[in-house]
Design an enzyme around this catalytic site. Sequence first.
Site, short mmCIF file in Angstrom:
data_model
loop_
_atom_site.label_atom_id
_atom_site.label_comp_id
_atom_site.label_asym_id
_atom_site.label_seq_id
_atom_site.Cartn_x
_atom_site.Cartn_y
_atom_site.Cartn_z
N CYS A 146 -13.91 8.22 6.20
CA CYS A 146 -12.67 8.05 6.96
C CYS A 146 -12.76 8.58 8.38
O CYS A 146 -11.96 8.20 9.24
CB CYS A 146 -11.50 8.71 6.22
SG CYS A 146 -11.72 10.48 5.96
N GLY A 162 -0.81 3.10 2.94
CA GLY A 162 -0.07 4.34 3.19
C GLY A 162 1.41 4.09 3.42
O GLY A 162 2.27 4.85 2.96
N GLU A 199 -3.60 10.68 4.33
CA GLU A 199 -4.82 10.79 5.12
C GLU A 199 -5.36 9.38 5.26
O GLU A 199 -5.90 8.82 4.31
CB GLU A 199 -5.80 11.73 4.42
CG GLU A 199 -6.99 12.12 5.25
CD GLU A 199 -8.23 11.39 4.83
OE1 GLU A 199 -8.49 10.31 5.42
OE2 GLU A 199 -8.94 11.86 3.93
#
Length: 442
Positions: free
Chosen positions: A229, A178, A195
């Site tokens: 997740c 990310g 996310e």
Amino acid sequence: VQMEKQVVDGLREVFQSRSRPLQYRKQQHRALHRLITERQADIEQALKQDLNRNTYNTSLFEMISIENDIKLAESDMADWAAPRPVKKNLNTALDDVYIKPEPLGVILSPIASWLVGNAAVLKPSELSEHSARLMKELLPLYLDKEMYQVVTEGVLETQELLKQRFDHIFYTGSSTVGKLVMEAAARHLTPVTLELGGKSPCYVDKNCDIAVACRRITWGKFANCGQTCIAPDYILCEPSIQDRINLNSFQEFYQKDPKSSPDYCRIINTRHFDRALALMNECTIALGGESDRSKCYIAPTVLKDVLPHFKIMQEEIFGPLLPMVTVNGLSEAINFINAREKPLALYVFSSDKMVIKRMLTETSSGGVTVNDVLMHYTVDTLPFGGVGNSGMGRYHGRHTFDQLSHHRACLVKSFAMESLNDARYPPLTAARLRKGTSNCVL
């Protein structure tokens, strides 16, 4: 390098040359619905090959959710896309003042959340190779292939793709990647939705229905072999509660031998199998622990007396391992959570309203579910997303539409009542300023 640039430039040219009326967007939604309906068997087969996931789990975790998202978007899209009037001031009382949602342009996304009028490069994970290959094959048969293109190449090609200018990047995965995505986006001032997951804690209070809590935690932790997740990453509880937590529900769910259960999935590949298995090195196994590398199989495993400095507590587990960490009461649990990065999800099991209130008030997380796990994700009116190290931005239902739209501020005035504007035109005098103030012009 040239191929990635050609893909993005081609999409941008198409986006700029076309209008995307509401009817067109609805047509694309219906086409996507036809895809998942007509090719459901192919999708199930790909997920079986990637994760050993059976038909019922695919329906539960994928198909029903996607179908509901499509139906919601189709029924509510007109309201979402309509101009949104806002409160006026005295100076604009006779004017049109509204917010106009508009497509952003060309976006990079791993999911079908871009069907709001944007053109898109769809980039599925290269780890789910069968699903990615199927997506590349099927989407052009159903969706507008000039507006939506699937790229399935590996890491090097993805890095080249990230060098291109997008109008938004939507990434779901690890915090490490990310940061790389955000760094690449910053070169073009491209906004991002990230996310990222993380270690989602699950606090089990002494005042709760332990049997129900264990059943729900077992389901949420070991679904998809722990590879979600927002799976509960670890349990926080008092020492006396650790001895009462019995996650033998997995024998009810997956039989005595989970390896032979059609409902129990596998780790995505041997690299992640090795990573997950190595996390158990320092730990005491309370339940499970069996593994088979040739099948990427790790049994549902519960670990007791896990200490904060153990390796398993330093990274997101993303596998079927559930550590139990003991704390001396609620305040210590809150301090434990707050001493670490903000998680994507937080779970609290308690019958005590004060415990629940303190957890909600004194901690921070992307989302929270009380007395269950994962289920806040299923409420499409709730935004889903992270905070801090677990991500930024939000999606689901209308939140997806808003996240991937530009909210354009619009003021449409007439040529009438020009005298009211005298106070803002030079030469400025005290009298004019007083007049302007009385008319709320300035």
